[in-house]
Each structure stands twice: as C-alpha cells, then as structure tokens.
Design a protein around this motif. Structure first.
Motif, PDB file in Angstrom:
ATOM      1  N   SER A  30       5.394  76.139   4.825  1.00  0.00           N
ATOM      2  CA  SER A  30       4.775  75.322   5.866  1.00  0.00           C
ATOM      3  C   SER A  30       3.318  75.012   5.535  1.00  0.00           C
ATOM      4  O   SER A  30       2.828  73.922   5.827  1.00  0.00           O
ATOM      5  CB  SER A  30       4.851  76.044   7.212  1.00  0.00           C
ATOM      6  OG  SER A  30       4.184  75.326   8.225  1.00  0.00           O
ATOM      7  N   SER A 313      -2.966  72.417  15.165  1.00  0.00           N
ATOM      8  CA  SER A 313      -1.576  72.065  14.836  1.00  0.00           C
ATOM      9  C   SER A 313      -1.061  72.937  13.681  1.00  0.00           C
ATOM     10  O   SER A 313       0.119  73.305  13.652  1.00  0.00           O
ATOM     11  CB  SER A 313      -1.476  70.586  14.459  1.00  0.00           C
ATOM     12  OG  SER A 313      -2.308  70.281  13.355  1.00  0.00           O
ATOM     13  N   ALA A 317       2.135  75.477  13.939  1.00  0.00           N
ATOM     14  CA  ALA A 317       3.255  75.369  12.990  1.00  0.00           C
ATOM     15  C   ALA A 317       3.565  76.721  12.363  1.00  0.00           C
ATOM     16  O   ALA A 317       4.742  77.110  12.233  1.00  0.00           O
ATOM     17  CB  ALA A 317       2.925  74.339  11.911  1.00  0.00           C
ATOM     18  N   ASP A 320       5.249  79.132  14.831  1.00  0.00           N
ATOM     19  CA  ASP A 320       6.666  78.838  15.001  1.00  0.00           C
ATOM     20  C   ASP A 320       7.517  79.530  13.944  1.00  0.00           C
ATOM     21  O   ASP A 320       8.700  79.845  14.183  1.00  0.00           O
ATOM     22  CB  ASP A 320       6.909  77.326  14.945  1.00  0.00           C
ATOM     23  CG  ASP A 320       6.438  76.617  16.204  1.00  0.00           C
ATOM     24  OD1 ASP A 320       6.210  77.302  17.220  1.00  0.00           O
ATOM     25  OD2 ASP A 320       6.287  75.381  16.166  1.00  0.00           O
TER      26      ASP A 320
END
Length: 368
Positions: A30, A313, A317, A320
């Motif tokens: 990610s 953000s 991410a 998550d």
C-alpha cells in the motif's frame, strides 16, 4: 502460508510468522515500498519463535502491546517522507526473563550477521541490561524501520529495571557514560525536574548503526503530568516548537489537563552530532483508554494530520490493512500516537497493536 485478510479474525492454527509477514506485505504494498526486502527482514526477526501458533492467551505477556501481543506495526508521516516500522519482542522458549534474554541475544545476532546491523555500542552496555543475577521484566525489544529507497534500519529497546543491582536511574546513567554521552546526563536530570519517581525512566533505545547521527534515546513515563508541562520542558530540544505537542495531545485524546488514566510517555534523543543536548524530543500519547472505539481515534488522528498538512489518506489506507475487524468493534488497535518537530516540520507516528488477545485492553503502568 496462511494469508490473513484485513477483514478476518485470527484463524485457528495461524502462526505469528503467518500473521506478521502477511500484514507487513499489505502495508508495504500500500505504501509503495519493497515488499520482498521488508518481509525477508521480518521473517528473520520472527525466527524461530514465529512458528508458534497464536493461542487464545499469551504464554509470555509482551511489553510491546497493551494486550500482550509481541508484534506492533507503526507508520511515521511527515510532509516529505513516510516510514513503516515493526517492533517485536522475541518470545522466549519458556516463560521467564532468563529465557527471554536468550531469545533477545539470538535475534540480535541474526540482525548483525544476516542484515548488517552494527552491535558495537550495544556490546558496551549489554551486561547492564542483560544481567545474569536475578533478571526481571522484559529483556529486549527489536525494531526495524522501512522507508522507500533506503536499507532497513534497526534499533533495540532495553530495560532500565533489568534487576535490583542498580536502579533504573543508575543503570541509564552508566549506559550513557559508556556510550560517550556522559555530559548529556545533565539534560536528562533537568528534563525530569519533578524527580525520577514522577518522571520515570522506562526504556533506553539505541540505533544499531554507526556514525555521528546514530541515536541514543531515553524514554520517560510521566505520572500526573499535563501536556503543557511536558511541552514547556521539551524546549530543551532546539527543534521543539512550543505549543504543538500540548494541542496535539488534547486533539487525539479529546481531553484537557493532566493525563492520569494512562501516563504520557516522552523521549529525549541524543546523537554524537548534537553534543550534550538532545537533538529532538518526542511526545507519545496513549490512545486506547481515551475513546470508545478505534473509529473515534481514527477520526481524531485524521483531523490532526489534516490540520498539520500531513497525508491523512495515507494513514487511513495503512490502518485499513492493519485492522482485522470493524473499527467500531473495539478500541485496542491504536496504542499510541507520537509527535515531534523534525527539521522545522511536524512528524506524526501512529502505533498499531496486533490485537491478538484483547480488543479492550485495560490501562497499564499505574503508579506503584
């Protein structure tokens, strides 16, 4: 290998290695970092104890996470860079500090021989923190820092209360003398101006690197301290920005005044290049006891990062990929958030528990 998805619970039979490697792979992917390199390092850090299956309760309650999990992930954010980190405590083959020392020494050997860590400074003080006579508590924790286009960097965390032969203060002062930071002790004493009972030394950390930028950190746990008090004391560091940390603490906890339920933590960082004064000071704010759920914590951190001009953000991410349940269903994922000023810019780090044993861990480290 069993692959643990971000929305699943820990399945029966899963090992620490399965969990740790699969989670780190998702985080690095990610973040656009080298997955192969990072997971290779973590495999080394989890060998051989990582082959153990994750039980319902820990057989050795690790100091790494509030619920006893021995693996903690974290991510650091600034306006110019991002890092992914992993902190582990090598689980002993049997309960007890002597066995934990054996596991810690073996992991250190692996990092030096297989991954190029430098153990020279650690060798100078190892006898202080790994005593043979009546050792107690944790032995050592190891961390790796992963960043784009950089080699992995390692550091260790040591226990100032390793046994009764020296106090935490005596052991820390002696360690700093041996590593060439004897003159910096005055800054440590000045910083703990309420006395070492209220401003308690809890960890000594050092980079497993060599050079003038290699750091030594002294960590404190502050009882009945206000963020404003610590903010003022952190002016001992030339990089400190007055007012930033007190506001940060209020924003992420939703509370003002002294933080009593779970003590605040801070560190002073020293490096040869900085002389006898700390090159930085960092505040660590406990999160899991100050919110009903991890969703509330997430929203607070996102708001703070937005106000500081940091990429919230990116934080969301990565979160998550760590969370294995809805954020409303517990408050144990977020352990701490830290903030400091680096080269005139704010830097925020969020720390995430593996939450292998408890979604609602209690407060820890109450005074006395």
């Amino acid at each position: 290998m069993v692959v643990l998805r971000a929305d699943s619970r820990t399945p029966s039979g899963m090992t620490f290695l399965d969990y740790g490697v699969s989670t780190l792979a998702r985080l690095l992917d990610s973040a656009g970092m080298d997955v192969e390199q990072g997971t290779k390092v973590l495999r080394g850090m989890l060998t051989p104890w990582g082959e153990e299956q994750i039980g319902e309760r820990p057989h050795w309650h690790s100091d790494v996470c509030a619920d006893g999990s021995p693996i903690e992930f974290s991510a650091a954010f600034s306006r110019t860079c991002r890092q992914v980190r992993v902190l582990v405590e090598a689980l002993p083959a049997r309960p007890g500090t002597p066995a934990a020392q054996e596991s810690a020494v073996e992991l250190t050997r692996v990092l030096i021989q297989e991954f190029g860590a430098d153990g020279d400074r650690l060798a100078k003080i190892a006898d202080l923190f790994l005593p043979q006579e009546n050792p107690r508590g944790f032995a050592m924790m190891h961390a790796v820092v992963l960043a784009p286009n950089r080699q992995p960097e390692f550091k260790v965390y040591l226990n100032p209360n390793a046994n009764d032969s020296m106090t935490d203060v005596e052991r820390t002062q002696e360690a700093m003398e041996r590593m060439g930071f004897g003159k910096a002790w005055t800054a440590v004493v000045d910083y703990a101006d309420r006395g070492f009972d209220l401003d308690r030394i809890v960890y000594v950390s050092l980079d497993l690197t060599d050079g003038p930028e290699s750091r030594v950190k002294v960590y404190f746990r502050h009882y009945d301290a206000t963020p404003e008090d610590l903010d003022a004391r952190m002016e001992i560091s030339a990089q400190h920005e007055t007012g930033l940390l007190a506001e940060f603490c209020r924003a992420v906890t939703g509370k003002s005044g002294a933080v009593r339920r779970q003590p605040l933590v801070s560190n002073l960082t020293f490096a040869t290049a900085g002389g006898h004064l700390p090159v930085s000071a960092t505040l660590y704010v406990p999160l899991w006891v100050h919110a009903e759920s991890d969703r509330t914590v997430r929203d607070r951190i996102s708001s703070v990062m937005t106000d500081l001009g940091l990429p919230d953000s990116d934080y969301r991410a990565l979160l998550d990929h760590v969370a294995r349940r809805p954020l409303l269903d517990g408050r144990g994922i977020h352990t701490y958030a830290s903030a400091r000023v680096q080269h005139g810019r704010p830097r925020v780090t969020t720390y995430w528990s593996s939450e292998l044993y408890d979604r609602y861990p209690p407060a820890r480290y109450q005074r006395g």
